[in-house]
Design an enzyme around this catalytic site. Structure first.
Site, mmCIF file in Angstrom:
data_model
loop_
_atom_site.group_PDB
_atom_site.id
_atom_site.type_symbol
_atom_site.label_atom_id
_atom_site.label_comp_id
_atom_site.label_asym_id
_atom_site.label_seq_id
_atom_site.Cartn_x
_atom_site.Cartn_y
_atom_site.Cartn_z
ATOM 1 N N HIS A 82 5.839 49.370 5.474
ATOM 2 C CA HIS A 82 5.543 48.644 6.716
ATOM 3 C C HIS A 82 5.750 47.156 6.504
ATOM 4 C CE1 HIS A 82 3.867 49.255 10.768
ATOM 5 N NE2 HIS A 82 3.636 47.955 10.681
ATOM 6 N N ASP A 161 -4.693 51.136 17.901
ATOM 7 C CA ASP A 161 -3.715 50.098 17.570
ATOM 8 C C ASP A 161 -2.670 49.964 18.674
ATOM 9 O OD1 ASP A 161 -2.593 48.043 15.884
ATOM 10 O OD2 ASP A 161 -0.912 49.417 15.633
ATOM 11 N N ARG A 168 -2.352 41.969 21.833
ATOM 12 C CA ARG A 168 -2.161 40.803 20.950
ATOM 13 C C ARG A 168 -0.793 40.163 21.175
ATOM 14 N NH1 ARG A 168 -2.151 43.306 15.709
ATOM 15 N NH2 ARG A 168 -1.836 41.254 14.844
ATOM 16 N N SER A 183 -4.271 46.425 11.945
ATOM 17 C CA SER A 183 -3.203 47.065 12.700
ATOM 18 C C SER A 183 -2.284 47.863 11.761
ATOM 19 C CB SER A 183 -2.412 45.969 13.432
ATOM 20 O OG SER A 183 -1.210 46.461 13.929
ATOM 21 N N LYS A 187 -2.454 52.287 10.941
ATOM 22 C CA LYS A 187 -1.305 53.179 11.165
ATOM 23 C C LYS A 187 -0.941 53.912 9.875
ATOM 24 C CE LYS A 187 1.481 49.980 13.120
ATOM 25 N NZ LYS A 187 0.770 48.828 13.657
HETATM 26 N N1 URA Z 1 2.962 44.909 12.171
HETATM 27 C C1 URA Z 1 1.944 45.615 12.700
HETATM 28 O O1 URA Z 1 2.012 46.830 12.789
HETATM 29 N N2 URA Z 1 0.878 44.959 13.132
HETATM 30 C C2 URA Z 1 0.744 43.617 13.037
HETATM 31 O O2 URA Z 1 -0.273 43.096 13.438
HETATM 32 C C3 URA Z 1 1.812 42.882 12.484
HETATM 33 C C4 URA Z 1 2.924 43.565 12.051
#
Ligand code: URA
Length: 434
Positions: A82, A161, A168, A183, A187
């Protein structure tokens, strides 16, 4: 408990309890707490921060807002990656099939564009028919059958999220360390991978602008992941200039296709090899990063990664013919090249400005749920360190509106700094944290 009291407590810089965080996360996810209260709370967190205990509790409540997957009945070891968000960051499109084609299952949740940074889900949606909103069953079945799956947040997977993320994006509350950690790690925990590589960006086009802040974020996320029994590593890399050449949803899909066919910009290819290599190394399929990178480079060049990409996109409903003929991906009506206004060496290309220009062209959202234009964006023809002569092609703008194109031209020319003396190309990978 009342949402307004929780907002006030955070506004006044106090630490929230696990129960208060659960009340807020669950209430917003169910729709009992409205956007305006959740927006105010996010801003209070952005300004006053959260303790490590609060961030961990928040992350776990977010992860448990939907299903948390146990993938072990499908595969003994699943990997994931990620990014913390950058400009021109299409890494998942290449790395997921690149790693999966080596028999290492990749199960991943991604997000949409956030602020000036692009999002994998939006990029994938520029391919006709691609389904990014998978149920738990679809996620598991695709992973079992193809060894690769990427979903956005859905009603089943990290729904909290999904809501906070979209909020956001349009309330200027993205660059908060605890909100980013919550966040991302919610995930990752929900999607169930055993090993996770965090691609942490540093610089003007990242949400963490200094190496100190990026390292603090990386260490926090690594600790949260390890706390729930996952193997986690973080790669910190430079995001002062965009990654690769293309910025914009369909343009980035094209660049990912080039990379999967053994071409594409050198910095982007190397970044994919580093992130993918770390995933392979964490899974114990290579003795060290160099060995893993060598293994992966071969599959970019011999077509194996490309074949896996086509299998994956088709499995999630995407139109194979667009992959084989990228000219049929969304295309802008106005395509204009901007030439170098002077001779010299490129000293900097402000990635945040390039990202914001992409949003202004229509590639990102101004309000929650806004439709986006997949076709628009920017392609750089030179990067930091390049020597150009006045009149050489500097970048190309893809737009669907003449006024927006003119505004983009001005903004992009101002985003490039020049030097009369040679400038070294910046090093890309800055640090690896295990
Ligand atoms: N990627 C994400 O999934 N969340 C964030 O807050 C920033 C980058």
């Amino acid at each position: 408990m009342r949402a307004v009291d929780i907002i006030a407590k955070k506004r006044d810089g106090q630490e929230l309890t696990g129960d208060e965080l659960k009340f807020f996360v669950d209430g917003y996810t169910r729709g009992d707490i409205p956007d305006y209260q959740a927006g105010a709370w996010c801003m209070a967190v952005l300004i006053n921060g959260m303790t490590e205990a609060e961030t961990t509790a928040y992350t776990l409540h977010m992860a448990h807002s939907g299903d948390t997957l146990d993938l072990h009945r499908i595969a003994p070891f699943v990997v994931d990656k990620h990014s913390t968000g950058g400009v021109g960051d299409k890494t998942t499109l290449v790395v997921a099939p690149l790693v999966a084609c080596h028999g290492l299952p990749v199960g991943k949740m991604s997000g949409r564009g956030l602020g000036f940074s692009g999002g994998t889900v939006d990029k994938l949606e520029s391919i006709n028919g691609f389904n990014v909103s998978l149920t738990t069953e679809q996620f598991m079945n695709t992973l079992a059958r193809h060894g690769i799956v990427v979903s956005g947040q859905s009603a089943d997977l990290a729904p909290a999220d999904g809501k906070f993320y979209a909020l956001r994006d349009v309330t200027a509350t993205v660059p908060s360390m605890p909100l980013i950690a919550g966040s991302i790690m919610s995930k990752k925990i929900a999607a169930g991978a055993d090993a996770i590589v965090l691609d942490v960006k540093v610089g003007k086009g990242a949400f963490m602008t200094t190496i100190e802040k990026a390292e603090a974020l990386a260490r926090l996320m690594v600790k949260i992941g390890q706390g729930v029994g996952r193997k986690v590593a973080a790669v910190l890399s430079d995001m002062n200039q965009p990654l690769g050449a293309a910025v914009g949803n369909a343009l980035e899909v094209r660049e990912a296709i080039d990379a999967l066919r053994g071409g594409g910009p050198a910095d982007f290819r190397q970044h994919c090899l580093t992130i993918g290599g770390k995933m392979v190394e964490l899974a114990g399929k290579a003795g060290n990063l160099a060995e893993a990178e060598e293994l992966l480079a071969a599959s970019l060049d011999n077509g194996q990664a490309w074949e896996k990409f086509v299998e994956w996109i088709t499995a999630q409903g995407g139109d194979k013919s667009q992959l084989e003929n990228p000219d049929t991906l969304p295309t802008a009506s106005l395509v204009e090249t901007v030439n170098a206004p002077q001779s010299g060496y490129i000293a900097a290309i402000n990635a945040a400005e390039v990202g914001k220009t992409g949003v202004e062209l229509g590639g990102g959202r101004q309000k929650k749920g806004d439709p986006i234009d997949y076709s628009v964006g920017i392609v750089l023809h030179a990067k930091v360190g390049a020597q150009l002569t006045a009149g050489d092609p500097l970048l190309t703008i893809h737009a669907n509106d003449r006024d927006k194109l003119e505004a983009a031209r001005k903004r992009l020319l101002a985003a490039v700094s020049w030097s009369d003396t040679p400038v070294a190309a910046p090093s890309h990978t800055l640090k690896i944290i295990e």
